[in-house]
Structures are given as structure tokens and as C-alpha cells.
Scaffold this active site. Sequence first.
Site, short mmCIF file in Angstrom:
data_model
loop_
_atom_site.label_atom_id
_atom_site.label_comp_id
_atom_site.label_asym_id
_atom_site.label_seq_id
_atom_site.Cartn_x
_atom_site.Cartn_y
_atom_site.Cartn_z
N ARG A 264 0.83 -1.20 0.00
CA ARG A 264 0.00 0.00 0.00
C ARG A 264 0.87 1.26 0.00
NH1 ARG A 264 -3.13 0.66 4.39
NH2 ARG A 264 -1.94 -0.87 5.55
N ARG B 202 0.16 10.34 -3.91
CA ARG B 202 -0.77 11.48 -3.78
C ARG B 202 -0.55 12.46 -4.91
NH1 ARG B 202 0.23 13.24 2.22
NH2 ARG B 202 -0.66 11.43 3.26
N ARG C 281 13.60 -7.11 15.01
CA ARG C 281 14.63 -6.24 14.44
C ARG C 281 14.91 -5.19 15.51
NH1 ARG C 281 17.98 -6.81 10.46
NH2 ARG C 281 17.92 -4.65 9.74
N ARG D 201 18.01 6.91 9.06
CA ARG D 201 17.39 8.23 9.24
C ARG D 201 18.24 9.06 10.18
NH1 ARG D 201 11.27 7.29 11.30
NH2 ARG D 201 12.32 6.66 13.20
N GLU E 192 20.04 6.71 13.06
CA GLU E 192 19.45 5.39 13.35
C GLU E 192 20.04 4.32 12.46
OE1 GLU E 192 15.18 5.43 13.27
OE2 GLU E 192 15.06 6.98 14.81
N TYR F 88 3.33 -5.36 16.18
CA TYR F 88 3.72 -3.97 16.01
C TYR F 88 2.50 -3.10 16.26
CZ TYR F 88 5.59 0.41 14.78
OH TYR F 88 5.98 1.72 14.89
N ASP G 5 1.14 0.80 17.04
CA ASP G 5 1.38 2.22 17.21
C ASP G 5 0.81 2.62 18.58
OD1 ASP G 5 2.84 3.23 15.07
OD2 ASP G 5 1.09 3.24 13.75
P1 FAD Z 1 6.98 -0.65 25.79
O1 FAD Z 1 6.97 0.82 25.61
O2 FAD Z 1 8.09 -1.43 25.22
O3 FAD Z 1 6.91 -0.95 27.38
C1 FAD Z 1 7.19 -2.20 27.94
C2 FAD Z 1 7.91 -1.95 29.23
O4 FAD Z 1 8.01 -3.16 29.95
C3 FAD Z 1 9.33 -1.42 29.05
O5 FAD Z 1 9.48 -0.21 29.76
C4 FAD Z 1 10.20 -2.53 29.63
O6 FAD Z 1 11.36 -2.05 30.27
C5 FAD Z 1 9.24 -3.19 30.62
N1 FAD Z 1 9.61 -4.57 30.93
C6 FAD Z 1 9.81 -5.57 30.05
N2 FAD Z 1 10.15 -6.70 30.72
C7 FAD Z 1 10.14 -6.39 32.03
C8 FAD Z 1 10.44 -7.13 33.21
N3 FAD Z 1 10.83 -8.40 33.15
N4 FAD Z 1 10.35 -6.51 34.41
C9 FAD Z 1 10.00 -5.20 34.48
N5 FAD Z 1 9.73 -4.45 33.39
C10 FAD Z 1 9.79 -5.04 32.17
N6 FAD Z 1 4.16 4.48 17.61
C11 FAD Z 1 3.50 5.56 17.10
O7 FAD Z 1 2.29 5.68 17.30
N7 FAD Z 1 4.17 6.52 16.41
C12 FAD Z 1 5.51 6.46 16.17
O8 FAD Z 1 6.09 7.37 15.55
C13 FAD Z 1 6.23 5.33 16.67
N8 FAD Z 1 7.56 5.22 16.46
C14 FAD Z 1 8.22 4.13 16.94
C15 FAD Z 1 9.59 4.02 16.69
C16 FAD Z 1 10.28 2.91 17.16
C17 FAD Z 1 11.78 2.80 16.90
C18 FAD Z 1 9.59 1.88 17.85
C19 FAD Z 1 10.32 0.66 18.33
C20 FAD Z 1 8.24 2.00 18.11
C21 FAD Z 1 7.53 3.11 17.65
N9 FAD Z 1 6.17 3.26 17.90
C22 FAD Z 1 5.50 4.35 17.40
C23 FAD Z 1 5.42 2.25 18.69
C24 FAD Z 1 5.36 2.60 20.19
O9 FAD Z 1 6.68 2.62 20.71
C25 FAD Z 1 4.53 1.53 20.93
O10 FAD Z 1 3.21 1.56 20.45
C26 FAD Z 1 4.45 1.68 22.44
O11 FAD Z 1 5.63 2.17 22.99
C27 FAD Z 1 4.15 0.34 23.04
O12 FAD Z 1 3.96 0.43 24.42
P2 FAD Z 1 4.10 -0.88 25.32
O13 FAD Z 1 3.73 -0.47 26.69
O14 FAD Z 1 3.38 -2.01 24.70
O15 FAD Z 1 5.63 -1.29 25.21
N1 UDP Z 2 10.18 3.19 2.97
C1 UDP Z 2 11.00 3.48 1.90
N2 UDP Z 2 11.62 4.71 1.85
C2 UDP Z 2 11.44 5.64 2.82
C3 UDP Z 2 10.59 5.34 3.91
C4 UDP Z 2 9.98 4.09 3.96
O1 UDP Z 2 11.18 2.67 1.01
O2 UDP Z 2 12.04 6.73 2.73
C5 UDP Z 2 9.54 1.85 2.99
C6 UDP Z 2 10.37 0.82 3.77
O3 UDP Z 2 10.29 -0.42 3.08
C7 UDP Z 2 9.67 0.72 5.09
C8 UDP Z 2 8.23 0.99 4.73
O4 UDP Z 2 8.29 1.91 3.64
O5 UDP Z 2 9.82 -0.56 5.65
C9 UDP Z 2 7.43 1.60 5.88
O6 UDP Z 2 8.15 2.72 6.38
P1 UDP Z 2 7.62 3.68 7.53
O7 UDP Z 2 8.72 4.62 7.88
O8 UDP Z 2 6.34 4.26 7.09
O9 UDP Z 2 7.26 2.69 8.69
P2 UDP Z 2 8.03 2.20 9.98
O10 UDP Z 2 9.48 2.08 9.61
O11 UDP Z 2 7.76 3.26 11.00
O12 UDP Z 2 7.36 0.90 10.24
#
Ligand code: FAD
Ligand code: UDP
Length: 376
Positions: free
Chosen positions: A176, A180, A253, A284, A309, A357, A359
Site C-alpha cells: 500500500r 498522492r 529487528r 534516518r 538510526e 507492532y 502504534d
Molecule cells: P513498551 O513501551 O516497550 O513498554 C514495555 C515496558 O516493559 C518497558 O518499559 C520494559 O522495560 C518493561 N519490561 C519488560 N520486561 C520487564 C520485566 N521483566 N520486568 C520489568 N519491566 C519489564 N508508535 C507511534 O504511534 N508513532 C511512532 O512514531 C512510533 N515510532 C516508533 C519508533 C520505534 C523505533 C519503535 C520501536 C516503536 C515506535 N512506535 C511508534 C510504537 C510505540 O513505541 C509503541 O506503540 C508503544 O511504545 C508500546 O507500548 P508498550 O507499553 O506495549 O511497550
Molecule cells: N520506505 C521506503 N523509503 C522511505 C521510507 C519508507 O522505502 O524513505 C519503505 C520501507 O520499506 C519501510 C516501509 O516503507 O519498511 C514503511 O516505512 P515507515 O517509515 O512508514 O514505517 P516504519 O518504519 O515506522 O514501520
Amino acid sequence: MKAYDYLIVGSGLFGATFAYFAKKAGKKCLVIDKRPHLGGNVYCESIEGINVHKYGAHIFHTSNKKVWDFVNGIVPFNRYTNSPVANYKGKLYNLPFNMNTFYQMWGVTTPDAAKAKIEEQRAEAVKALQGHEPANLEEQALSLVGRDIYEALIKGYTEKQWGRSCTELPAFIIRRLPLRFVFDNNYFNDSYQGIPIGGYNKLIDGLLEGVETRINCDFFAHRAELSALAEKIVYTGQIDEFYDFRFGHLDFRTVSFEQETLDMPNYQGNAVVNYTEREAPYTRVIEHKHFEMFGQTVYDCPKTVVSREYSTEWKPGMEPYYPVNNAKNDQLYQRYKAMADEEKNVVFGGRLAEYKYYDMAPIIERVMEIWELFDF
Ligand code: FAD
Ligand code: UDP
């Protein structure tokens, strides 16, 4: 009578939101986290007055008004709109693919001219498929947008992010790709987006206000004592760890961050710049101040913090970021989930416990749903 109604393992968005609703329902909670801070992956560290997203850039976005109103009731959000820029060999392109990108790529100035150019670009790949479905990400991308965009903006970035060639990646990752035909650089299609004013820690602190918390506390280091403290456990850690990895490890990952504080007010002029060529080792560069500082305030703060990153393969002991939802891992997760479904007193939730995964907004939606569906 036990000391707490709930022991909440993990103070990320799932655990903190659960604690908020539990407290509202008059329940007593203890929230523990093994990290030295609360907030899980949305945690920010303040450096030079800038909120640095320590576990990767987080932009809150949703079309669910109830969720948006809820989080804004805890802390007001700003008007940040995610509009990443791609840097391919020194040339800049707007994302997502829109009229600005097509103009930068081909010099076309109208939607009809852009559509004609894309049709011309796609033709070769569509012909090569001979009516077959695209078998991999490369074939999929070429048949959707053609070679110019694929080579400059997709191939290198995707191969770095996933650590494998686009011909070995499944087509669905990119099925997808939004195209645009308007001049609109807003990355998300959602009705609402922004960043909490003052940073994500304010959101977490607001959710956890009045709730007892313990940091540097690993559930598995004191499993029996901690479990005995509460009637029920809300577990947001890794589901395979809860069962001592008995069927094996679920794969992730991971991302590593190279963070630098620079003695200048404005390094790249945007929060997110994607480096789409294969040769740049990082995917990035994030310049954190642009999430919360706009206009003159960028220059009122004389320094800036950037993070490069690097996407890498995960090994046990590393920080788990993105679940690898392939057939092998999905089957393994189902074995753990079957055990979790048998637990009477444990709620498994969030991205690690559900191996999904998520958000941020769907995490909040899920916790709201749990509180609406079940009578605790
Ligand atoms: P987590 O935030 O991982 O919390 C789990 C917690 O449990 C952690 O603090 C950990 O230390 C704790 N824990 C684990 N095991 C134990 C243990 N044994 N004892 C005590 N504590 C423990 N979402 C968006 O909407 N927008 C974004 O732009 C976005 N960007 C992201 C970028 C990255 C690189 C990543 C990885 C995620 C991103 N997300 C984004 C997703 C977002 O991070 C998650 O939706 C959210 O943080 C999940 O919350 P959680 O509580 O499930 O997990
Ligand atoms: N992607 C790409 N070029 C970019 C940004 C994203 O080809 O500049 C592709 C890449 O395959 C990536 C997917 O789009 O896995 C989704 O990227 P996005 O940043 O939207 O999602 P996230 O990495 O936050 O899951």
C-alpha cells in the site's frame, strides 16, 4: 487480602494507561519497570532543554477522537505534522510520494503530467510480470511506482531497514504505497497528530499520577515475591520470557542510535530526514528539537541534538523493537499465546506480550476496550 489489586509489569504506554483506568476504578496498583525510568519506549531525556526521544522518534497519530480527547485531557498536544524529507545522494525529495516529489523527480507540474509519467515508468515492470502477481518487494514496488522512485527512494532504504535484498523481501511490506497527486507532505492520513507539549514524559507522568511505581525492578529477578503481592498481574514484557523461552526465542529487528549534541541551533531544518541510498550506513537522522520547537523558538535554543538510526538484526539480550511477523515467528507466538490464554490471573498486553507492532494510539484503544469489555 493482598496488598495490590494489580501488579503491572512494564511502565510503557500499555502499563501506564492500564494503571490510569485501574486507579479510576478504585483499584490499587503497583507498576514496576526494569529500566531506570518510566515510560517504556516513549521515554524522553531532556538535553539542553530539548526532549530527546531515546528509543526512536515517536509521533502520535490517530483518527479516533475518543483516544485523541483522552490523551489531550492528560496533556495538551502540539500541532507537529510529520513530513519527512528523503536525502538521496545529496538531493532532497519530499515524502510521502506526492506532487512535490514528482516535481523534484521529473519536473512535472500538474497531476495529469505526474500520472502519465508514473504510467510510463510502471509499464516495463507490469509487462515483465506477464500477468503474474509480484513475487517480492522489488517487483511490487516497480509495478506500483516504476524504476526512478524505486531506485532513489525505496530500494536502499528498505534494504538497510530490513537487512536483506528487496528481491528476498515479501511484497506485502510495500503493497500500500500511497501516491498522492496533491502537494501535501503530511506523512499520515489520520485526522489528528502531534506531540505532547513538554514531551512524552508528561503523558506518562499524568497517566501514573497517584500510582505507586518502582524502577530498576525486573519482574524475573523477584518473580515469586512480586506475584504474591497482587490479585492479578498485567504483563507487558516479552511473552517468551514469561515462559522461560521454553519453545525458543521470538525474533525482533532492533535499532541502534548514535546521538550527538551540536553547537548550532538548526542542523537539518526538519525532524526526520531519511537517507535513502544504500551507501549511507544509517537509515534516518532525527533532529529532536523540531518535534516541539517551531519558528523562532528553534533559534532561541542555541544547541541541537541529532540521532542517527542504524537498523540491525536482533540477538538475545538486545533491546527488542520490531516483531518479525513471518510464518516461523507467528507459529511460535501461537504456542506461547495458547499458554497465556490458560492463565486466569494474568493479562498479557502491549507490543512485547502480544508480539505485535502496535502504534501508540491502538495501544490506548486496546486498554480502553479491555476496561469496557471486562469487569475486573
Ligand atoms: P513498551 O513501551 O516497550 O513498554 C514495555 C515496558 O516493559 C518497558 O518499559 C520494559 O522495560 C518493561 N519490561 C519488560 N520486561 C520487564 C520485566 N521483566 N520486568 C520489568 N519491566 C519489564 N508508535 C507511534 O504511534 N508513532 C511512532 O512514531 C512510533 N515510532 C516508533 C519508533 C520505534 C523505533 C519503535 C520501536 C516503536 C515506535 N512506535 C511508534 C510504537 C510505540 O513505541 C509503541 O506503540 C508503544 O511504545 C508500546 O507500548 P508498550 O507499553 O506495549 O511497550
Ligand atoms: N520506505 C521506503 N523509503 C522511505 C521510507 C519508507 O522505502 O524513505 C519503505 C520501507 O520499506 C519501510 C516501509 O516503507 O519498511 C514503511 O516505512 P515507515 O517509515 O512508514 O514505517 P516504519 O518504519 O515506522 O514501520
